[in-house]
Design a protein around this motif. Structure first.
Motif, PDB file in Angstrom:
ATOM      1  N   SER A 107      -0.597  -4.300  -6.106  1.00 17.22           N
ATOM      2  CA  SER A 107      -0.610  -5.757  -6.160  1.00 17.22           C
ATOM      3  C   SER A 107       0.716  -6.290  -6.690  1.00 17.22           C
ATOM      4  CB  SER A 107      -1.752  -6.246  -7.051  1.00 17.22           C
ATOM      5  OG  SER A 107      -1.525  -5.862  -8.398  1.00 17.22           O
ATOM      6  N   TYR A 148      -3.080  -0.516   7.076  1.00 17.57           N
ATOM      7  CA  TYR A 148      -2.402  -0.574   5.784  1.00 17.57           C
ATOM      8  C   TYR A 148      -0.952  -0.083   5.831  1.00 17.57           C
ATOM      9  CZ  TYR A 148      -7.295  -0.861   4.355  1.00 17.57           C
ATOM     10  OH  TYR A 148      -8.607  -1.228   4.224  1.00 17.57           O
ATOM     11  N   PHE A 197       0.846  -1.197   0.000  1.00 19.82           N
ATOM     12  CA  PHE A 197       0.000   0.000   0.000  1.00 19.82           C
ATOM     13  C   PHE A 197       0.878   1.242   0.000  1.00 19.82           C
ATOM     14  CE2 PHE A 197      -2.443  -3.341   2.043  1.00 19.82           C
ATOM     15  CZ  PHE A 197      -3.656  -3.284   1.372  1.00 19.82           C
ATOM     16  N   VAL A 230      -8.113   2.329  -2.767  1.00 19.50           N
ATOM     17  CA  VAL A 230      -8.792   1.695  -1.633  1.00 19.50           C
ATOM     18  C   VAL A 230      -9.785   2.663  -1.004  1.00 19.50           C
ATOM     19  CG1 VAL A 230      -8.487   0.625   0.634  1.00 19.50           C
ATOM     20  CG2 VAL A 230      -6.807   0.222  -1.179  1.00 19.50           C
ATOM     21  N   ARG A 231      -9.336   3.890  -0.712  1.00 19.29           N
ATOM     22  CA  ARG A 231     -10.206   4.905  -0.129  1.00 19.29           C
ATOM     23  C   ARG A 231      -9.581   6.270  -0.352  1.00 19.29           C
ATOM     24  NH1 ARG A 231      -9.937   6.624   5.213  1.00 19.29           N
ATOM     25  NH2 ARG A 231     -12.077   5.931   5.555  1.00 19.29           N
ATOM     26  N   THR A 271      -4.661   0.060  -7.351  1.00 16.52           N
ATOM     27  CA  THR A 271      -6.090   0.322  -7.233  1.00 16.52           C
ATOM     28  C   THR A 271      -6.360   1.220  -6.029  1.00 16.52           C
ATOM     29  OG1 THR A 271      -6.350  -1.742  -5.975  1.00 16.52           O
ATOM     30  CG2 THR A 271      -6.791  -1.829  -8.341  1.00 16.52           C
ATOM     31  N   GLN A 322      -3.666   0.551  -3.250  1.00 17.02           N
ATOM     32  CA  GLN A 322      -3.142  -0.802  -3.097  1.00 17.02           C
ATOM     33  C   GLN A 322      -2.255  -1.128  -4.287  1.00 17.02           C
ATOM     34  OE1 GLN A 322      -6.070  -3.897  -2.574  1.00 17.02           O
ATOM     35  NE2 GLN A 322      -4.540  -5.395  -1.954  1.00 17.02           N
TER      36      GLN A 322
END
Length: 392
Positions: free
Chosen positions: A145, A253, A128, A153-154, A151, A143
């Motif tokens: 990967s 995170y 993260f 997350v918030r 991507t 995030q």
């Protein structure tokens, strides 16, 4: 304060209505989403729905000053409503600016699949990372990967230094621009109430800041006092602040010493293929630099360094003489790079790349492992050259 009749929205509500888009309703909205949803209802003519939603929000979060202000202005706009005249209230301009920035929050969410152009590659050891869009007062948790897909997350509102961003010296009340790492967690029991639920310190000044003689200390991501929901957009001494709820939500995170935090003055979201192309070109250049070193092709290796290069008290001429002397004495050199991170460095004034990696060096008479940072810039011919190299 005097009361006056009003038939139209004013102040903070007006700022919201000018830019807010319709927000999808949901049963489990965040406070900001609920606020956006209520204002969207107001825009669509559903005054009762907006009133009910804002009433619920202000009852749940009585310290959410912006929500209370907009609720009051909404009630004043209803038949028979009255508005408290807040002209001259120094807090009003802060609330109006917060309203404008929060209303942009819905638009600040990137299109699905888009990625930040400031991160070309992040090793999987960083699952993260955090981005802060300083002009838009917006924090993004991303995030990362293992297949390098990034991507969202918030994301949420976050306030910055009283004098904006671009920190240069201690006491200038500005938030730094740059790439940092979180160095720990300070719980609220060890802090004054000003910091709320706690704080994540950053490693400001980093190596780049030190190279540019920037001073100051104590730049943190932290919460707010218990009698406050959030602070005004520009209100800290240089830290990034957010609601205690949002701060605590980040904790699962974050890995101390590892989680990158990018404080950006010009964040852009782009299609992943655009980043992929830039990443592949730069990785190829980094690999060629590595291979020329390992092959002891010192002339080709040094061609990757700009004439203005400096490191550890050496200028380019001194560094070149040192490398010629060392490399010529070796029977073999083996160089491996791992945990490679590539960033487009923010706030540099011109295009600049930061390559950060673990370097394993082995020769016939010496071996070492270090974490290296290379700062690259384009020369007059458009070629990327290293102009600063340091061990972190």
């Amino acid at each position: 304060m005097r009361l006056k009749q009003s038939s139209r929205p004013a102040h903070a509500l007006a700022a919201f209505l000018m830019v807010a888009s319709v927000c999808a309703s949901a049963a489990d909205l965040s406070p900001e989403q609920q606020l956006l949803s209520a204002v969207a209802k107001m825009k669509s003519g559903d005054s009762e729905g907006a009133r009910s939603s804002l009433q619920d929000l202000t009852q749940r979060l009585p310290n959410f000053r912006l929500a209370k202000q907009i609720y009051g202005e909404l009630l004043a706009g209803l038949p028979g409503g009255t508005l408290i005249d807040t002209q001259g209230d120094p807090r009003l301009s802060d609330l109006t600016e917060e309203a404008r920035l929060r209303a942009l929050g819905d638009k600040a969410v990137p299109p699905t699949g888009y990625v930040p152009n400031s991160v070309l590659q992040l090793d999987s050891e960083h699952p993260f990372f955090i981005l802060v869009d300083l002009p838009k007062a917006r924090l993004y948790l991303m995030q990362n990967s293992k297949d390098r897909e990034m991507t969202l997350v918030r994301n949420h509102y976050a306030s910055i230094g009283r004098n904006g961003y671009g920190k240069q010296s201690a006491g200038d009340l500005r938030t730094p621009i740059g790439i940092y790492h979180i160095t720990g967690w300070l719980p609220k029991v060890n802090l004054p109430d000003l910091y709320g639920e706690g704080a994540f310190p950053l490693n400001y000044p980093n190596l780049w800041d030190q190279f540019n003689s920037r001073s100051g200390y104590g730049i943190w991501l932290h919460g707010v006092p218990k009698d406050t929901y959030v602070r005004a957009p520009r209100s800290s001494e240089g830290c990034v602040t957010m609601s205690n709820e949002d701060l605590v939500a980040l904790k699962p995170y974050i890995v101390t010493g590892e989680t990158p935090v990018i404080l950006s003055d010009s964040l852009e979201w782009v299609p992943p293929d655009q980043v992929k192309g830039e990443r592949e070109k730069f990785l190829a250049r980094l690999e060629d630099w590595r291979s020329k070193w390992a092959e002891r092709d010192t002339e080709a290796y040094l061609a990757y360094y700009g004439q203005g290069f400096t490191t550890d008290g050496m200028n380019f001429a001194q560094f070149a003489a040192h490398k010629v002397r060392v490399n010529s004495s070796k029977k073999f050199i083996d160089v491996k790079l791992r945990h490679i991170n590539l960033f487009r460095y923010p706030g540099a004034g011109e295009p600049m790349m930061l390559a950060e990696f673990t370097l394993d060096y082995r020769s016939d008479n010496f071996s070492s492992t270090s974490v290296k940072q290379q700062y690259w810039r384009q020369d007059k011919d458009g070629e990327w050259k290293i102009f600063r190299e340091e061990n972190r």
